[in-house]
Design a protein around this motif. Sequence first.
Motif, PDB file in Angstrom:
ATOM      1  N   THR A   1      44.354  40.255  35.482  1.00 18.78           N
ATOM      2  CA  THR A   1      44.237  38.944  36.126  1.00 18.78           C
ATOM      3  C   THR A   1      45.454  38.611  36.973  1.00 18.78           C
ATOM      4  OG1 THR A   1      42.843  38.160  34.320  1.00 18.78           O
ATOM      5  CG2 THR A   1      43.830  36.498  35.721  1.00 18.78           C
ATOM      6  N   ALA A   2      46.648  38.868  36.465  1.00 20.95           N
ATOM      7  CA  ALA A   2      47.860  38.562  37.234  1.00 20.95           C
ATOM      8  C   ALA A   2      47.909  39.376  38.516  1.00 20.95           C
ATOM      9  CB  ALA A   2      49.097  38.814  36.391  1.00 20.95           C
ATOM     10  N   ASP A   3      47.520  40.651  38.451  1.00 22.58           N
ATOM     11  CA  ASP A   3      47.513  41.478  39.652  1.00 22.58           C
ATOM     12  C   ASP A   3      46.431  41.031  40.628  1.00 22.58           C
ATOM     13  OD1 ASP A   3      49.653  43.014  38.866  1.00 22.58           O
ATOM     14  OD2 ASP A   3      48.448  44.674  38.094  1.00 22.58           O
ATOM     15  N   ARG A   4      45.286  40.567  40.101  1.00 25.32           N
ATOM     16  CA  ARG A   4      44.234  40.045  40.986  1.00 25.32           C
ATOM     17  C   ARG A   4      44.750  38.847  41.767  1.00 25.32           C
ATOM     18  NH1 ARG A   4      41.850  38.628  44.452  1.00 25.32           N
ATOM     19  NH2 ARG A   4      39.629  38.222  44.788  1.00 25.32           N
ATOM     20  N   ALA A   5      45.451  37.955  41.091  1.00 22.84           N
ATOM     21  CA  ALA A   5      46.002  36.783  41.773  1.00 22.84           C
ATOM     22  C   ALA A   5      47.106  37.187  42.747  1.00 22.84           C
ATOM     23  CB  ALA A   5      46.528  35.789  40.746  1.00 22.84           C
ATOM     24  N   LEU A   6      47.908  38.175  42.375  1.00 18.01           N
ATOM     25  CA  LEU A   6      48.986  38.635  43.253  1.00 18.01           C
ATOM     26  C   LEU A   6      48.420  39.170  44.571  1.00 18.01           C
ATOM     27  CD1 LEU A   6      52.048  40.788  42.264  1.00 18.01           C
ATOM     28  CD2 LEU A   6      50.656  41.430  44.225  1.00 18.01           C
ATOM     29  N   VAL A   7      47.342  39.957  44.502  1.00 16.54           N
ATOM     30  CA  VAL A   7      46.723  40.481  45.721  1.00 16.54           C
ATOM     31  C   VAL A   7      46.293  39.337  46.626  1.00 16.54           C
ATOM     32  CG1 VAL A   7      44.696  41.678  46.631  1.00 16.54           C
ATOM     33  CG2 VAL A   7      45.995  42.695  44.763  1.00 16.54           C
ATOM     34  N   HIS A   8      45.696  38.308  46.055  1.00 15.23           N
ATOM     35  CA  HIS A   8      45.225  37.186  46.872  1.00 15.23           C
ATOM     36  C   HIS A   8      46.393  36.492  47.564  1.00 15.23           C
ATOM     37  CE1 HIS A   8      42.156  34.208  47.992  1.00 15.23           C
ATOM     38  NE2 HIS A   8      43.145  33.335  47.896  1.00 15.23           N
ATOM     39  N   ARG A   9      47.474  36.245  46.826  1.00 16.62           N
ATOM     40  CA  ARG A   9      48.627  35.582  47.439  1.00 16.62           C
ATOM     41  C   ARG A   9      49.218  36.445  48.555  1.00 16.62           C
ATOM     42  NH1 ARG A   9      49.926  34.806  42.018  1.00 16.62           N
ATOM     43  NH2 ARG A   9      51.673  36.264  42.178  1.00 16.62           N
TER      44      ARG A   9
ATOM     45  N   SER B   1      48.885  30.990  50.223  1.00 12.27           N
ATOM     46  CA  SER B   1      48.104  30.831  48.993  1.00 12.27           C
ATOM     47  C   SER B   1      49.030  30.610  47.801  1.00 12.27           C
ATOM     48  CB  SER B   1      47.242  32.071  48.740  1.00 12.27           C
ATOM     49  OG  SER B   1      46.642  31.998  47.453  1.00 12.27           O
ATOM     50  N   MET B   2      48.623  29.704  46.914  1.00  8.65           N
ATOM     51  CA  MET B   2      49.372  29.409  45.692  1.00  8.65           C
ATOM     52  C   MET B   2      48.582  29.831  44.460  1.00  8.65           C
ATOM     53  SD  MET B   2      52.118  27.997  46.919  1.00  8.65           S
ATOM     54  CE  MET B   2      52.867  27.086  45.555  1.00  8.65           C
ATOM     55  N   LEU B   3      47.607  30.725  44.636  1.00  8.79           N
ATOM     56  CA  LEU B   3      46.721  31.108  43.545  1.00  8.79           C
ATOM     57  C   LEU B   3      47.509  31.762  42.414  1.00  8.79           C
ATOM     58  CD1 LEU B   3      43.556  31.256  42.991  1.00  8.79           C
ATOM     59  CD2 LEU B   3      43.845  33.693  43.409  1.00  8.79           C
ATOM     60  N   THR B   4      47.184  31.359  41.176  1.00  9.95           N
ATOM     61  CA  THR B   4      47.825  31.928  39.991  1.00  9.95           C
ATOM     62  C   THR B   4      46.765  32.514  39.066  1.00  9.95           C
ATOM     63  OG1 THR B   4      47.669  29.897  38.672  1.00  9.95           O
ATOM     64  CG2 THR B   4      49.598  30.133  40.116  1.00  9.95           C
ATOM     65  N   ALA B   5      47.235  33.254  38.077  1.00 10.21           N
ATOM     66  CA  ALA B   5      46.319  33.790  37.073  1.00 10.21           C
ATOM     67  C   ALA B   5      45.601  32.664  36.337  1.00 10.21           C
ATOM     68  CB  ALA B   5      47.080  34.682  36.099  1.00 10.21           C
ATOM     69  N   ASP B   6      46.287  31.535  36.136  1.00 10.63           N
ATOM     70  CA  ASP B   6      45.637  30.400  35.454  1.00 10.63           C
ATOM     71  C   ASP B   6      44.495  29.839  36.289  1.00 10.63           C
ATOM     72  OD1 ASP B   6      47.202  30.555  33.196  1.00 10.63           O
ATOM     73  OD2 ASP B   6      48.635  29.032  33.847  1.00 10.63           O
TER      74      ASP B   6
ATOM     75  N   ALA C   1      44.041  45.879  46.715  1.00  9.93           N
ATOM     76  CA  ALA C   1      42.948  45.097  47.308  1.00  9.93           C
ATOM     77  C   ALA C   1      42.042  44.605  46.192  1.00  9.93           C
ATOM     78  CB  ALA C   1      42.150  45.928  48.310  1.00  9.93           C
ATOM     79  N   ALA C   2      41.338  43.527  46.479  1.00 13.85           N
ATOM     80  CA  ALA C   2      40.454  42.947  45.470  1.00 13.85           C
ATOM     81  C   ALA C   2      39.338  42.185  46.152  1.00 13.85           C
ATOM     82  CB  ALA C   2      41.229  42.016  44.536  1.00 13.85           C
ATOM     83  N   ALA C   3      38.241  42.026  45.425  1.00 15.39           N
ATOM     84  CA  ALA C   3      37.094  41.266  45.936  1.00 15.39           C
ATOM     85  C   ALA C   3      36.415  40.559  44.771  1.00 15.39           C
ATOM     86  CB  ALA C   3      36.105  42.188  46.639  1.00 15.39           C
ATOM     87  N   THR C   4      35.925  39.378  45.045  1.00  9.31           N
ATOM     88  CA  THR C   4      35.110  38.647  44.083  1.00  9.31           C
ATOM     89  C   THR C   4      33.705  38.517  44.658  1.00  9.31           C
ATOM     90  OG1 THR C   4      37.005  37.379  43.278  1.00  9.31           O
ATOM     91  CG2 THR C   4      34.821  36.493  42.809  1.00  9.31           C
TER      92      THR C   4
END
Length: 284
Positions: A153-161, A167-172, A200-203
């Motif tokens: 989860t933390a790495d998913r948020a890191l990719v987005h930022r 972007s201020m997206l966090t794991a929370d 890279a990541a995708a939802t």
Amino acid sequence: MASLSRHRLSPADTGPALRALRAWTPPDAPSGSLHPGDVGWLLRRDDATVFLWTDARADAQTSPRAEGVTTTAAAPVAVGFLDGPVLRVTAAPDADLGALAADAEDLLVPGNDATDGLPVPGWEPDTEEPWLVFSWTPEPVSSRAVQVTESDTADRALVHRAAFTGSMLTADHWRTMKKSPAGHLAVETLVRTPAGEPAAAATGWFGGTGRCGLLEPVGTHADHRGHGYGRDAVRGACAALADRGASAVAVLTPASNEAAAALYRSAGFTVVRENLDWTRPGGM
């Protein structure tokens, strides 16, 4: 007009809106502004607000019933939310768009100068910034993407930022989204470099068996672009949605975002149409 009611839903109360959007999602690329996944992505925020319009005169046998809404014997006719200055709305196929536009007037205060999916009398289509609607048809997929787990989860948020400036997206935030009424509709993919760095990541969002899925959001870390990681994240998410029963997968991007358009084409998407926002004369 008197039978049209607008309900302000908190994140925990968005179930009726999500069910309505799923019922209105077609097998191919959605024609309205909102897919259930757009609401799902919004629900990463604790203060998210979604609007549900119901009509007491609507035929409850042809429209999904708004369970949990205080108005009784009323069927949903539209779902929307404010995305910055843009009011995004998807309406039922037989909805009275004129009545919806009239009711939305108090949401369209100066500063909220655009709508997506709701024509407003006197406003103009924004032909200078069209949105490209891409669609992917299920096919065999080869991808380096893996499904995101709690440990990712933390790495998913890191990719987005790293992919989206500011972007201020966090794991929370991600956990909040996953715990929301839309969380079970999400599929998440992550691609790492050979050294194990998140690249890279995708939802992806499931709209129902035999209905179109949606990608929102997709991002590649700024340090790892140009190596096909984004394409693999996209194709992995598409495959996961197809495995759940999606008939197609859609994604939208501004026509001016040439890099994103090239990514989706490389992943096997084709453009099926352009969408135009409606803007207030003299606004935006």
